[in-house]
Design an enzyme around this catalytic site. Structure first.
Site, short mmCIF file in Angstrom:
data_model
loop_
_atom_site.label_atom_id
_atom_site.label_comp_id
_atom_site.label_asym_id
_atom_site.label_seq_id
_atom_site.Cartn_x
_atom_site.Cartn_y
_atom_site.Cartn_z
CB SER A 230 -0.95 -0.06 1.20
OG SER A 230 -1.93 0.92 1.14
CG ASP A 453 -6.28 -2.80 -3.82
OD1 ASP A 453 -7.01 -2.18 -3.03
OD2 ASP A 453 -5.09 -3.07 -3.57
CG HIS A 482 -5.32 -2.64 0.26
ND1 HIS A 482 -4.83 -2.02 -0.86
CD2 HIS A 482 -4.77 -1.99 1.32
CE1 HIS A 482 -4.02 -1.03 -0.51
NE2 HIS A 482 -3.96 -1.00 0.80
#
Length: 533
Positions: A230, A453, A482
């Site tokens: 991320s 995502d 994710h």
């Protein structure tokens, strides 16, 4: 992590150009020499690993230590801060052949994103079957980035005031509600400055990347092996741009869009669009299991059940703690991870059938986690606000998000309130670095992405792939979790292991079939059994 990329569905939106802001930060030359000096000191000092600060929570074999970094890399001999680091040494044990000793390949450093997330417990992942081969070859290393947890922690307000409930979370807020939230954003930005002082400007992504190089040196690694998830992919990409010769291998899992024009205002607009699509996926799954949850046999009917629950919670919060905002937050988590789908669907179903307990258990604010939650949000805010210019005129935010909420109401306004302090930020802003490497500058890197995502939409992975020369993108098709490294998809994990253990990548982009969707569960959390007839 709320940074994201604009999906094509939002392409028709006319978004106002960002207002100019001072560059902030430090000159690259000064910061570069400061990193070199700090890294040389760290290499000499190393890390004195020992018992972890909360040893009772640490697994056997996990050790902790600290590495010292400058607060300001332009003044490397000035104020220093300590980053807390954790490690589990390589086991050398092949999980498939107990007689084979696996040679150590170095340290694998991990960052889970945020900004504001702690990676201190990452080394525990080596216990999982999917990670044992990697844990055999690598020391697994996690850490608290600057500002997080035990690493010079940031705070912007009293944690007791941060965690509260219930809250309304209107999808189409009134003008009076907007004025109230603007006032709160201004107060929060002031609180960050008052509680942190002049140090506030030094909590940013460029310094996170510089800290990573000092950590590399402290670990005794000539070149870095790193996995970022991320937001961790963004400052990992900054590292690759700043220190390409210091890279051994890098994995970018759930890559965010590093385009300077997207950091961070436009990325957040785009994320709201992507969450609307993932919210639709979740409702479609609930509708497929109407016989289990009774929330509707079409996504539209499930939406009506959700809206009915919101209205009931607005009138009378569940357990006195859960209002529409807490419900939205719990269901937003299902947009990140589909293994949350059964528990969230069951809680919504039980609430509408008269039992609020599962929903309260999932969604009520946790007073015991208030300090950690406030710290994480403070770091998130400081890093994103410091990293780039943001619109400073509320009218821009209002116009852009009013338009966006017409097509993506689920997350749009909650995303605004999370980021609005950046409109009134008291510290200087940086100009985002142009993430880019030329042919041969950077060793081949691996990018992992799920096609649906929501938190890091797929276009971000495509942009990262374009900007990092020699990178290879592996896509999990028609899936939306994710972060997919070391998860339930054996195809993805095969590419991850081949890269980390052998340095081997696909010749070009590769695709994996999606992992199976979760099975519905009953009230006891067991797989639901359907009547056959």
């Amino acid at each position: 992590m709320r940074a994201a990329v604009l999906y094509p569905a939002a392409g028709a939106l006319l978004l106002t150009a960002l207002s100019a802001a001072p560059a902030g930060g430090v000159p690259n030359a000064a910061a570069g020499s400061g990193v070199a000096l700090a890294a040389a000191r760290a290499a000499q000092e190393g890390i004195a690993f020992g018992a972890c600060p909360r040893a009772q929570d640490a697994p056997a074999g996990m050790q902790c230590g600290t590495v010292t970094v400058p607060l300001d890399y332009a003044r490397p001999n000035g104020k220093q801060i300590e980053l807390t680091v954790s490690r589990v040494r390589a086991t050398h044990r092949d999980p498939h052949n107990s007689k084979r000793r696996v040679p150590r390949q170095g340290a694998l450093v991990f960052n889970p994103g945020g900004p504001g997330a702690s990676g201190l417990y990452f080394p525990m992942i080596g216990r999982l079957p999917e990670w044992k081969r990697i844990g055999a070859a690598y020391d697994l290393v996690g850490y608290d980035p600057r500002g997080v947890g035990r690493s010079a922690p940031l705070s912007c307000q009293d944690p007791k005031r941060f965690v509260k409930g219930p809250s309304p979370a209107p999808t189409h807020p009134s003008e009076s509600y907007k004025r109230e939230r603007v006032a709160q954003a201004k107060a929060y930005a002031r609180g960050c400055a008052e509680r942190t002082g002049g140090a506030l400007r030094h909590y940013n992504s460029l310094n996170n990347a510089r800290d990573l190089d000092v950590l590399r040196a402290a670990l005794g690694e000539d070149r870095l092996t790193f996995m970022g998830a991320s937001y961790g992919t963004y400052f990992g990409a900054l590292y690759a741009t700043l220190f390409p010769a210091h890279v051994r291998r890098m994995v970018f899992d759930a890559a965010v869009n590093p385009d300077p024009a997207q950091i961070w205002y436009r990325n957040n607009l785009a994320q709201s669009v992507a969450f609307e699509s993932r919210w639709t996926d979740f409702r479609a799954w609930i509708a497929q299991h109407h016989d289990v949850y009774g929330l509707g046999d079409t996504p539209r009917k499930v939406l009506r059940s959700y809206e009915r629950a919101r209205a009931m919670l607005a009138a009378e919060p569940a357990g006195g703690k859960v209002g529409p905002g807490q419900l939205q937050g719990a269901l937003l988590q299902a947009g990140y991870y589909d293994d949350y789908w059964p528990s969230r669907a069951e809680a919504l179903s039980a609430y509408l059938k008269g039992d609020p307990e599962p929903l309260v258990a999932l969604a009520a604010p946790a007073a015991g986690a208030a300090t950690e939650a406030e710290n994480a949000h403070a770091v998130y805010t400081a890093v994103e606000c410091n990293d780039a210019p943001w619109p400073t005129d509320w009218k821009v935010w209002d116009r852009d998000n009013t338009r966006l909420a017409r097509v993506a109401p689920f997350e749009t306004w909650e995303n605004v309130w999370a980021n609005l302090p950046c409109a009134y930020w008291p510290a200087p802003r940086q100009r985002p670095l142009d993430v880019r490497t030329g042919s041969g500058e950077l060793p081949p890197t691996l990018i992992l992405a799920a096609e649906r995502d929501a938190a890091a939409p797929y276009d971000g992975a495509l942009e990262m792939h374009r900007r990092l020369s020699g990178s290879v993108l592996v896509t999990e098709r028609d899936a939306g979790t994710h972060g997919i490294a070391g998860g339930p998809n054996a195809c993805v994990n095969g590419h991850l292991e081949a890269y980390l253990l052998e340095g081997r990548l696909p010749v070009r982009r590769a695709a994996c079939a999606p992992h199976p969707e979760p099975e519905p569960t009953d009230r006891a959390g067991k797989a639901a059994v359907r009547a056959k007839g």
